[in-house]
Scaffold this motif. Structure first.
Motif: not given
Length: 365
Positions: A33-61
């Motif tokens: 059920g996870f997007d194909d781009e994610f290779i594991d749970i650590v990758d998922y957590i790190v990258r979505i956090t970076y996108r939402i906060w560092d890149e300010k893509q807040v609507d990705l929530c």
């Protein structure tokens, strides 16, 4: 032909951020059920956090949080993805350059029942806009956060957020005690349900049987849950502080809330004693444990815990109110040769002061 061994799940503590943001290779664990781009749970957590906060893509929530998800914090629960987005933008208004650096991600679970991740974060920020603490001061701050999440099919469905808000207020030049008084007065006048939430957690913690905690396993790196329970059971619940050197290396570096830092077992004892002075009847429950490898033979252990006690003693929270205090806390232990070498512990001490000040309004003490 020999089947190749699966690649290990990403070790956040020893992997460069640039490598985590651009992972290569096949998926490293089942992620239904996870997007194909994610290779594991650590990758998922790190990258979505970076996108939402560092890149300010807040609507990705909206993509990564369940519509009806619940974030539990000591300052109150955040219900629903729309509220998550609103609160994120409010934080960025006050601290537009805020970054969330991934120090570690410790995880457990699977894609059937849900992954559980404990994300240790260091945030750098400048107070350039109005915030819940007051008008902007232009000062910079660095604080730590632990965010524990349950993740299922590409969504965070539940979260426990522990952030060093008092440390943040102090570093940007605000008076944490005055902020807590304002917040407590607002709670008191609005008659919100925050006190009831704290009382429910207080009663749950006090009524939990912890009699099996205080027995250190022979190999702590192999039994993370038993080790975590023994740390809190022996030192906190049983007050057997003379045994601290069995759990903490003499070089232990302990990072606590509000900028506190302790070195070695003796200073850890003083840290525990400071809370026992305030709440002589305090009790700690271990609510969740996860662990991952660090270096050869060492483990990183993440613990979410609850502390409850009655404010009957003098100390860092002022004149006793005789009322309950509840603390939602998180700790990351780095265990080497059976003892804690490094520790990062976070709780929202501003929310604790808020409880104390609210209790003063109720009792007049």
């Amino acid at each position: 032909m020999k089947t190749p061994s699966p690649l290990p799940v990403t070790l956040c503590s020893v992997t460069d951020l640039s490598d985590m943001l651009t992972p290569k290779g096949p998926r490293r664990q089942p992620m239904k059920g996870f997007d194909d781009e994610f290779i594991d749970i650590v990758d998922y957590i790190v990258r979505i956090t970076y996108r939402i906060w560092d890149e300010k893509q807040v609507d990705l929530c909206k993509r990564y949080y369940a519509d009806s998800g619940n974030i539990q914090t000591l300052a109150g629960n955040v219900m629903g993805v729309d509220t998550v987005i609103k609160n994120t933008w409010a934080t960025l208004e006050g601290f537009p350059d805020r970054t969330l650096d991934a120090d570690n991600v410790v995880w457990s679970g699977d894609d059937n029942e849900g992954f559980y991740s404990s994300h240790l974060i260091t945030s750098h920020m400048t107070n350039l806009g109005p915030s819940e603490y007051g008008e902007p001061t232009g000062r910079t701050a660095r604080i730590q956060t632990i965010a524990d999440c349950v993740c299922l099919e590409n969504k965070i469905v539940e979260e426990w957020l522990m952030r060093d808000n008092l440390g943040l207020a102090q570093q940007i030049g605000q008076d944490g005690h005055e902020i807590a008084k304002r917040q407590a007065l607002s709670d008191h006048e609005s008659q919100n349900d925050l006190r009831d939430i704290h009382l429910n957690h207080f009663n749950r913690t006090m009524n939990t049987d912890v009699s099996g905690y205080a027995k250190k396993p022979s190999n702590p790196e192999d039994d993370a849950t038993a080790f975590a329970q023994a740390v809190f059971g022996t030192l906190w619940n049983n007050r057997s502080l003379k045994q601290a050197d069995q759990y903490y290396d003499y070089r232990a570096d302990v990072n606590g809330p509000s900028g506190r830092r302790y070195y070695g077992a003796k200073q850890v004892i003083s840290y525990i004693e400071s809370l026992l002075e305030v709440m002589p009847d305090l009790k700690v429950t271990v609510d969740h444990v996860a662990d991952v490898p660090y270096l050869e033979g060492a483990r990183d252990i993440a613990v979410r815990w609850s502390l409850a006690g009655t404010h009957t003693g003098d100390g860092m929270y002022g004149t006793p109110t005789g009322e309950p205090i509840y603390i939602l806390g998180g700790s990351h232990f780095r265990v080497i040769n059976g003892r804690i070498r490094s520790e990062w512990t976070v709780w929202d001490e501003l929310a604790v002061l808020r409880q104390v000040e609210r209790n003063r309004l109720i009792t007049g003490k």
